[in-house]
Design a protein around this motif. Sequence first.
Motif, PDB file in Angstrom:
ATOM      1  N   MET A   1     -10.410   7.711 -17.924  1.00 30.82           N
ATOM      2  CA  MET A   1      -9.728   8.307 -16.766  1.00 30.82           C
ATOM      3  C   MET A   1      -8.871   7.229 -16.077  1.00 30.82           C
ATOM      4  N   ALA A   2      -7.648   7.586 -15.752  1.00 31.21           N
ATOM      5  CA  ALA A   2      -6.734   6.621 -15.118  1.00 31.21           C
ATOM      6  C   ALA A   2      -7.208   6.283 -13.704  1.00 31.21           C
ATOM      7  N   PRO A   3      -7.034   5.033 -13.279  1.00 29.65           N
ATOM      8  CA  PRO A   3      -7.382   4.666 -11.897  1.00 29.65           C
ATOM      9  C   PRO A   3      -6.537   5.459 -10.892  1.00 29.65           C
ATOM     10  N   PRO A   4      -7.009   5.576  -9.652  1.00 26.30           N
ATOM     11  CA  PRO A   4      -6.253   6.327  -8.641  1.00 26.30           C
ATOM     12  C   PRO A   4      -4.895   5.677  -8.355  1.00 26.30           C
ATOM     13  N   ARG A   5      -3.896   6.516  -8.129  1.00 28.25           N
ATOM     14  CA  ARG A   5      -2.551   6.002  -7.800  1.00 28.25           C
ATOM     15  C   ARG A   5      -2.493   5.694  -6.305  1.00 28.25           C
ATOM     16  N   LYS A   6      -3.226   4.656  -5.962  1.00 31.95           N
ATOM     17  CA  LYS A   6      -3.353   4.261  -4.560  1.00 31.95           C
ATOM     18  C   LYS A   6      -3.457   2.741  -4.528  1.00 31.95           C
ATOM     19  N   LEU A  33       5.635  -6.052   3.333  1.00 28.67           N
ATOM     20  CA  LEU A  33       6.605  -4.953   3.471  1.00 28.67           C
ATOM     21  C   LEU A  33       7.267  -4.592   2.141  1.00 28.67           C
ATOM     22  N   HIS A  34       7.732  -5.591   1.385  1.00 25.17           N
ATOM     23  CA  HIS A  34       8.419  -5.290   0.124  1.00 25.17           C
ATOM     24  C   HIS A  34       7.490  -4.611  -0.883  1.00 25.17           C
ATOM     25  N   PRO A  35       6.263  -5.096  -1.085  1.00 21.75           N
ATOM     26  CA  PRO A  35       5.340  -4.370  -1.958  1.00 21.75           C
ATOM     27  C   PRO A  35       5.023  -2.963  -1.449  1.00 21.75           C
ATOM     28  N   PHE A  36       4.894  -2.825  -0.133  1.00 18.52           N
ATOM     29  CA  PHE A  36       4.643  -1.499   0.445  1.00 18.52           C
ATOM     30  C   PHE A  36       5.717  -0.515  -0.015  1.00 18.52           C
ATOM     31  N   HIS A  37       6.981  -0.937   0.089  1.00 16.16           N
ATOM     32  CA  HIS A  37       8.090  -0.065  -0.331  1.00 16.16           C
ATOM     33  C   HIS A  37       8.038   0.232  -1.826  1.00 16.16           C
ATOM     34  N   VAL A  38       7.784  -0.807  -2.630  1.00 16.09           N
ATOM     35  CA  VAL A  38       7.727  -0.619  -4.095  1.00 16.09           C
ATOM     36  C   VAL A  38       6.644   0.397  -4.458  1.00 16.09           C
ATOM     37  N   PHE A  39       5.466   0.228  -3.890  1.00 16.24           N
ATOM     38  CA  PHE A  39       4.359   1.131  -4.209  1.00 16.24           C
ATOM     39  C   PHE A  39       4.643   2.559  -3.742  1.00 16.24           C
ATOM     40  N   LYS A  40       5.177   2.695  -2.540  1.00 19.96           N
ATOM     41  CA  LYS A  40       5.510   4.031  -2.035  1.00 19.96           C
ATOM     42  C   LYS A  40       6.549   4.704  -2.936  1.00 19.96           C
ATOM     43  N   ASP A  41       7.583   3.941  -3.319  1.00 21.55           N
ATOM     44  CA  ASP A  41       8.644   4.494  -4.170  1.00 21.55           C
ATOM     45  C   ASP A  41       8.117   4.903  -5.539  1.00 21.55           C
ATOM     46  N   ALA A  42       7.011   4.251  -5.980  1.00 19.83           N
ATOM     47  CA  ALA A  42       6.418   4.570  -7.285  1.00 19.83           C
ATOM     48  C   ALA A  42       5.348   5.660  -7.177  1.00 19.83           C
ATOM     49  N   GLY A  43       5.260   6.277  -5.993  1.00 27.60           N
ATOM     50  CA  GLY A  43       4.354   7.412  -5.838  1.00 27.60           C
ATOM     51  C   GLY A  43       2.922   7.058  -5.485  1.00 27.60           C
ATOM     52  N   PHE A  44       2.700   5.853  -4.986  1.00 26.49           N
ATOM     53  CA  PHE A  44       1.360   5.443  -4.567  1.00 26.49           C
ATOM     54  C   PHE A  44       1.139   5.754  -3.095  1.00 26.49           C
ATOM     55  N   ASP A  45      -0.081   6.141  -2.749  1.00 23.62           N
ATOM     56  CA  ASP A  45      -0.523   6.040  -1.359  1.00 23.62           C
ATOM     57  C   ASP A  45      -0.833   4.566  -1.122  1.00 23.62           C
ATOM     58  N   VAL A  46      -0.574   4.070   0.088  1.00 22.98           N
ATOM     59  CA  VAL A  46      -0.774   2.642   0.364  1.00 22.98           C
ATOM     60  C   VAL A  46      -1.539   2.457   1.670  1.00 22.98           C
ATOM     61  N   ASP A  47      -2.557   1.618   1.627  1.00 22.53           N
ATOM     62  CA  ASP A  47      -3.283   1.225   2.829  1.00 22.53           C
ATOM     63  C   ASP A  47      -3.190  -0.284   3.007  1.00 22.53           C
TER      64      ASP A  47
END
Length: 239
Positions: A1-6, A33-47
Amino acid sequence: MAPPRKALIAVTSTHAPLYPNGKETGLFITEALHPFHVFKDAGFDVDLVSETGTYQPDWLSQQKEWLQDEDRKVWEDHSSEFRKKLDALLKPGDIKAEEYGIFFASAGHASLIDYPDAKGLQSIASEMYTNGDIISAVCHGGAIFPGIIDPSTNKSIIAGKKVTGFTTQGEEEEGVLDTIKSWHRPTIEAAAKDAGAEYVAPPGPWADFAYVDGRIVTGANPASAHSTAVRCVEAFDKL
């Protein structure tokens, strides 16, 4: 099972005098900030999380050459998703490691102070590594690696791996090596070696450079925060 996209971005909770006139290091803003944007743009939830649930911004990271127009807008907008999450940082006790697929240690020189002892963050990253997730750090974020233990070996997860991070040459160029020594903390190069890893130097202290070794993804400096996060996503998508 793939890890969560988060994705979970760790932030230093420390601040300390580093720059002229006692100006302080803390979180280097664009490294989160830059990783936050990259992850969001790739469809990840980010905390965002820090060891104590607090942070202070690094002085240098707020200067014009390091925080340019679009980034500054997001940083200064307290209603932006990034700033809201940063200003309401989670603590390790709020985190369930199994809910995330990427752990990303952002930095600032202050990371050298708290990350080596950040047992809460280290425990989350150790559990995530054991779960098969991607573990990443940029710049001084690698200070967390010696304390992230692989239970199958009882060694750091970077033992026997190749990693990059901020160069000792860069510390010398910034004139802060003596301050780091006064904190009784090793440089990133020394910490990697002590943990049994092979340090891979970027072409120059300020060159955009990221390195992938299996599920360990590392970047060299603030300029590498975006590309390191991109490589994280690529590594995640191969899982």
